[in-house]
Design a protein around this motif. Sequence first.
Motif, mmCIF file in Angstrom:
data_model
loop_
_atom_site.group_PDB
_atom_site.id
_atom_site.type_symbol
_atom_site.label_atom_id
_atom_site.label_comp_id
_atom_site.label_asym_id
_atom_site.label_seq_id
_atom_site.Cartn_x
_atom_site.Cartn_y
_atom_site.Cartn_z
ATOM 1 N N ASP A 64 0.854 -1.181 0.000
ATOM 2 C CA ASP A 64 0.000 0.000 0.000
ATOM 3 C C ASP A 64 0.894 1.236 0.000
ATOM 4 O O ASP A 64 1.825 1.344 0.795
ATOM 5 C CB ASP A 64 -0.898 0.027 1.233
ATOM 6 N N LEU A 65 0.583 2.187 -0.893
ATOM 7 C CA LEU A 65 1.373 3.406 -0.976
ATOM 8 C C LEU A 65 0.774 4.466 -0.065
ATOM 9 O O LEU A 65 -0.392 4.811 -0.174
ATOM 10 C CB LEU A 65 1.415 3.916 -2.422
ATOM 11 N N HIS A 66 1.594 4.971 0.855
ATOM 12 C CA HIS A 66 1.209 6.057 1.756
ATOM 13 C C HIS A 66 2.221 7.184 1.554
ATOM 14 O O HIS A 66 3.421 6.937 1.475
ATOM 15 C CB HIS A 66 1.237 5.614 3.221
ATOM 16 N N THR A 67 1.717 8.402 1.501
ATOM 17 C CA THR A 67 2.615 9.527 1.312
ATOM 18 C C THR A 67 2.231 10.661 2.260
ATOM 19 O O THR A 67 1.054 10.862 2.558
ATOM 20 C CB THR A 67 2.606 9.986 -0.161
ATOM 21 N N TYR A 68 3.227 11.376 2.742
ATOM 22 C CA TYR A 68 3.029 12.447 3.709
ATOM 23 C C TYR A 68 3.846 13.661 3.275
ATOM 24 O O TYR A 68 4.928 13.518 2.711
ATOM 25 C CB TYR A 68 3.483 12.007 5.106
ATOM 26 N N SER A 69 3.319 14.832 3.570
ATOM 27 C CA SER A 69 4.075 16.056 3.293
ATOM 28 C C SER A 69 3.851 17.042 4.430
ATOM 29 O O SER A 69 2.839 16.992 5.131
ATOM 30 C CB SER A 69 3.651 16.681 1.959
ATOM 31 N N ASP A 70 4.808 17.944 4.593
ATOM 32 C CA ASP A 70 4.706 18.968 5.614
ATOM 33 C C ASP A 70 5.554 20.152 5.189
ATOM 34 O O ASP A 70 6.443 20.020 4.342
ATOM 35 C CB ASP A 70 5.172 18.449 6.970
ATOM 36 N N ALA A 71 5.274 21.303 5.756
ATOM 37 C CA ALA A 71 6.045 22.508 5.453
ATOM 38 C C ALA A 71 6.262 23.300 6.733
ATOM 39 O O ALA A 71 5.429 23.301 7.632
ATOM 40 C CB ALA A 71 5.323 23.368 4.421
ATOM 41 N N ASP A 72 7.387 23.956 6.789
ATOM 42 C CA ASP A 72 7.735 24.844 7.891
ATOM 43 C C ASP A 72 7.701 26.257 7.336
ATOM 44 O O ASP A 72 8.588 26.661 6.602
ATOM 45 C CB ASP A 72 9.128 24.484 8.429
ATOM 46 N N PHE A 73 6.662 27.011 7.667
ATOM 47 C CA PHE A 73 6.460 28.342 7.095
ATOM 48 C C PHE A 73 7.545 29.297 7.568
ATOM 49 O O PHE A 73 7.700 29.547 8.762
ATOM 50 C CB PHE A 73 5.084 28.874 7.476
ATOM 51 N N GLY A 74 8.309 29.820 6.620
ATOM 52 C CA GLY A 74 9.339 30.811 6.923
ATOM 53 C C GLY A 74 10.405 30.315 7.874
ATOM 54 O O GLY A 74 10.963 31.090 8.649
ATOM 55 N N GLY A 75 10.725 29.037 7.820
ATOM 56 C CA GLY A 75 11.640 28.439 8.784
ATOM 57 C C GLY A 75 13.097 28.818 8.619
ATOM 58 O O GLY A 75 13.843 28.841 9.583
ATOM 59 N N SER A 84 10.100 22.454 2.751
ATOM 60 C CA SER A 84 9.158 21.377 2.426
ATOM 61 C C SER A 84 9.785 20.040 2.747
ATOM 62 O O SER A 84 10.991 19.856 2.604
ATOM 63 C CB SER A 84 8.811 21.387 0.932
ATOM 64 N N GLY A 85 8.947 19.110 3.138
ATOM 65 C CA GLY A 85 9.411 17.756 3.373
ATOM 66 C C GLY A 85 8.334 16.762 3.003
ATOM 67 O O GLY A 85 7.152 16.998 3.268
ATOM 68 N N THR A 86 8.715 15.678 2.338
ATOM 69 C CA THR A 86 7.764 14.621 2.006
ATOM 70 C C THR A 86 8.424 13.266 2.217
ATOM 71 O O THR A 86 9.660 13.153 2.193
ATOM 72 C CB THR A 86 7.284 14.688 0.538
ATOM 73 N N CYS A 87 7.601 12.276 2.420
ATOM 74 C CA CYS A 87 8.101 10.901 2.459
ATOM 75 C C CYS A 87 7.024 9.976 1.901
ATOM 76 O O CYS A 87 5.834 10.237 2.046
ATOM 77 C CB CYS A 87 8.510 10.487 3.874
ATOM 78 N N GLN A 88 7.476 8.924 1.250
ATOM 79 C CA GLN A 88 6.574 7.943 0.655
ATOM 80 C C GLN A 88 6.918 6.568 1.211
ATOM 81 O O GLN A 88 8.092 6.192 1.265
ATOM 82 C CB GLN A 88 6.703 7.934 -0.872
ATOM 83 N N PHE A 89 5.865 5.852 1.610
ATOM 84 C CA PHE A 89 6.016 4.505 2.155
ATOM 85 C C PHE A 89 5.303 3.516 1.257
ATOM 86 O O PHE A 89 4.194 3.780 0.794
ATOM 87 C CB PHE A 89 5.398 4.414 3.555
ATOM 88 N N LEU A 94 10.059 2.750 3.898
ATOM 89 C CA LEU A 94 10.310 4.074 3.343
ATOM 90 C C LEU A 94 11.037 3.905 2.008
ATOM 91 O O LEU A 94 12.080 3.283 1.942
ATOM 92 C CB LEU A 94 11.172 4.895 4.305
ATOM 93 N N ILE A 95 10.444 4.443 0.942
ATOM 94 C CA ILE A 95 11.053 4.268 -0.376
ATOM 95 C C ILE A 95 11.556 5.574 -0.967
ATOM 96 O O ILE A 95 12.398 5.568 -1.856
ATOM 97 C CB ILE A 95 10.077 3.591 -1.363
ATOM 98 N N SER A 96 11.042 6.707 -0.480
ATOM 99 C CA SER A 96 11.479 7.987 -1.026
ATOM 100 C C SER A 96 11.200 9.077 -0.009
ATOM 101 O O SER A 96 10.195 9.037 0.699
ATOM 102 C CB SER A 96 10.717 8.278 -2.326
ATOM 103 N N TRP A 97 12.098 10.056 0.045
ATOM 104 C CA TRP A 97 11.900 11.196 0.926
ATOM 105 C C TRP A 97 12.732 12.360 0.425
ATOM 106 O O TRP A 97 13.689 12.183 -0.310
ATOM 107 C CB TRP A 97 12.283 10.856 2.363
ATOM 108 N N PHE A 98 12.346 13.551 0.804
ATOM 109 C CA PHE A 98 13.203 14.708 0.584
ATOM 110 C C PHE A 98 12.789 15.826 1.523
ATOM 111 O O PHE A 98 11.672 15.887 2.012
ATOM 112 C CB PHE A 98 13.195 15.173 -0.877
#
Length: 126
Positions: A64-75, A84-89, A94-98
């Motif tokens: 099952d593919l699960h993906t998450y993203s988040d952002a830190d405003f003006g960090g 920005s940060g994302t990860c895919q499971f 964990l198969i991909s992240w940045f």
Amino acid sequence: YRSMIGSLLYLTASRPDILFSVCLCARFQACPKESHLHAVKCIFKYLAYTPTLGLWYPRKSSFDLHTYSDADFGGYKVDRKSTSGTCQFLGNMLISWFSKKQNSVAISTTEAEYIAAGSCCAQVMW
């Protein structure tokens, strides 16, 4: 300083939790200051107290593919850009992240999150 950064960059292949911090410190390899050395030592202390963290790929896992993203405003305080940060499971793996600084300055938290979600969708489509 350069050898410590090189060791940490090698370690980021299995420890994505330190990737952003290490890359931020790596920007200052040409002329590091005392504060940069202190930040690198803090990363090593973090690693010393979290030796069991890292990537783990179980043998039996769902696809099952699960993906998450988040952002830190003006960090990033230097130019007020968001991060920005994302990860895919795939199942539990964990198969991909940045994690990277956004190209433009967001004027709201919603806009920063929208940019992060767009980057996440682009990664999933790729």
